[in-house]
Design a protein around this motif. Structure first.
Motif, PDB file in Angstrom:
ATOM      1  N   UNK A 214      97.796  16.282 -49.180  1.00  0.00           N
ATOM      2  CA  UNK A 214      98.788  15.201 -49.168  1.00  0.00           C
ATOM      3  C   UNK A 214     100.179  15.741 -48.837  1.00  0.00           C
ATOM      4  N   UNK A 215     100.936  14.983 -48.078  1.00  0.00           N
ATOM      5  CA  UNK A 215     102.267  15.423 -47.656  1.00  0.00           C
ATOM      6  C   UNK A 215     103.366  14.490 -48.137  1.00  0.00           C
ATOM      7  N   UNK A 216     103.004  13.459 -48.902  1.00  0.00           N
ATOM      8  CA  UNK A 216     104.000  12.513 -49.402  1.00  0.00           C
ATOM      9  C   UNK A 216     103.705  12.217 -50.867  1.00  0.00           C
ATOM     10  N   UNK A 217     104.687  11.651 -51.530  1.00  0.00           N
ATOM     11  CA  UNK A 217     104.515  11.315 -52.929  1.00  0.00           C
ATOM     12  C   UNK A 217     105.137  12.352 -53.840  1.00  0.00           C
ATOM     13  N   UNK A 218     105.058  12.100 -55.134  1.00  0.00           N
ATOM     14  CA  UNK A 218     105.686  12.954 -56.134  1.00  0.00           C
ATOM     15  C   UNK A 218     105.079  14.356 -56.119  1.00  0.00           C
ATOM     16  N   UNK A 219     105.954  15.363 -56.111  1.00  0.00           N
ATOM     17  CA  UNK A 219     105.518  16.762 -56.177  1.00  0.00           C
ATOM     18  C   UNK A 219     106.097  17.377 -57.453  1.00  0.00           C
ATOM     19  N   UNK A 220     105.255  18.059 -58.206  1.00  0.00           N
ATOM     20  CA  UNK A 220     105.673  18.665 -59.476  1.00  0.00           C
ATOM     21  C   UNK A 220     105.127  20.083 -59.525  1.00  0.00           C
ATOM     22  N   UNK A 221     106.015  21.064 -59.577  1.00  0.00           N
ATOM     23  CA  UNK A 221     105.553  22.453 -59.616  1.00  0.00           C
ATOM     24  C   UNK A 221     105.634  23.036 -61.021  1.00  0.00           C
ATOM     25  N   UNK A 222     105.069  22.293 -61.963  1.00  0.00           N
ATOM     26  CA  UNK A 222     104.860  22.754 -63.329  1.00  0.00           C
ATOM     27  C   UNK A 222     103.626  22.034 -63.842  1.00  0.00           C
ATOM     28  N   UNK A 223     102.649  22.765 -64.334  1.00  0.00           N
ATOM     29  CA  UNK A 223     101.380  22.142 -64.705  1.00  0.00           C
ATOM     30  C   UNK A 223     101.524  21.183 -65.880  1.00  0.00           C
ATOM     31  N   UNK A 224     102.440  21.484 -66.799  1.00  0.00           N
ATOM     32  CA  UNK A 224     102.666  20.572 -67.909  1.00  0.00           C
ATOM     33  C   UNK A 224     103.301  19.272 -67.455  1.00  0.00           C
TER      34      UNK A 224
END
Length: 296
Positions: A214-224
């Motif tokens: 996926x290239x769009x939408x919310x990105x979060x670089x923390x697993x929690x």
């Protein structure tokens, strides 16, 4: 106007490096990594505005300014060292500095660290948080726990464990979608993105070989935080059992499908420089970590 003083830890690094004519030996004496010692030397050079060492390949030598400055530094350190401190006779406790990702610290280490402190009350443990995939230098920590692919050159890297990755969503979010009967139905969903849990390997395990990351939408670089985004109904995300088990048990999130990626691209590794493990407290902590997570 306040007088700006040179950092004392950089002065001691400079004196040790000059005395041994070696950054590596000086770092070992000070119980820090060579990269941390180099950082301290650069910090001092920026402070004085002069080169302290000339570097020729692996060998180093004092500059003319460095030779003159060394006399001043040694005199200052000697004054501090020789100052009488009659009450400083207590033994110094061994200490270990550990850098680790926040989700690992919260969900995996905190429930277990009491076992280490009870077994080894004489060792002081200091924990510092790092961001996976970004903080890639050992800095001034003794040991790091890293979540990644395990490709860390010039340092000792040992895998702690790996867990399967699987898709989860909140019941409230699922009510907004058509029934999720097969992985292909995810085309109706928002897929939450994270560099730590890429979708492409899971797509292949699910038989979605033509699907791309996926290239769009919310990105979060923390697993929690990724799990929190799932819990709040922002979309479908990938997670692992030890992070999600409490939310799964409470029904706040549910696992989708019966597909688990057995060997995801990222795992947890303990990372350190060879010389550091010669310190008994560091060797004890690493051995404990390896044993604590052997059968997770």
């Amino acid at each position: 106007m306040a007088t700006r003083l040179p950092p004392v830890h950089a002065l001691s690094a400079f004196e040790a490096a000059a005395r041994h004519n070696s950054f590596a030996i000086a770092a070992e004496e000070l119980c820090i990594t060579p990269s941390a010692l180099s950082h301290r030397i650069r910090l001092l050079e920026e402070f004085v505005g002069e080169r302290l060492f000339y570097r020729d390949g692996r060998s180093i030598g004092l500059s003319e300014f460095g030779r003159r400055y060394l006399d001043v530094v040694r005199s200052a350190l000697r004054t501090l060292t020789d100052f009488p401190m009659p009450h400083r006779n207590a033994a110094v406790q061994p200490k270990i500095k550990v850098m680790l990702p926040p989700t690992f610290a919260r969900h995996l280490l905190m429930p277990r660290i009491a076992d280490f402190t009870q077994r080894h009350p004489e060792i002081v443990v200091e924990l510092y948080l790092s961001v996976p995939l970004y903080d890639l230098s050992l800095s001034e920590s003794d040991v790091e726990i890293r979540f990644g692919a395990g490709n860390y050159p010039n340092i000792i890297t040992e895998k702690l464990f790996e867990e399967p990755a699987f898709a989860v969503a909140s019941p409230a979010y699922l009510k907004t979608l058509p029934p999720m009967k097969s992985p292909a139905d995810l085309k109706q969903a928002t897929l939450l993105r994270s560099a730590l849990e890429p979708w492409q390997p899971w797509f292949e395990a699910a038989g979605l070989k033509d699907w791309v990351e996926p290239s769009a939408g919310l990105r979060v670089d923390d697993l929690g935080l990724l799990l929190e985004a799932v819990r709040h109904g922002y979309g479908v995300g990938l997670t692992r059992q030890h992070f999600a088990e409490e939310l799964l048990a409470r029904g706040e999130i549910v696992e989708l499908f019966d597909i688990r990626l057995r060997t995801p691209p990222h795992a947890y590794y303990v990372v350190y420089e060879r010389a550091v493990r010669e310190r008994p407290e560091v060797d004890t902590f690493i051995s404990w970590m390896q044993n604590a997570f052997r059968n997770i």
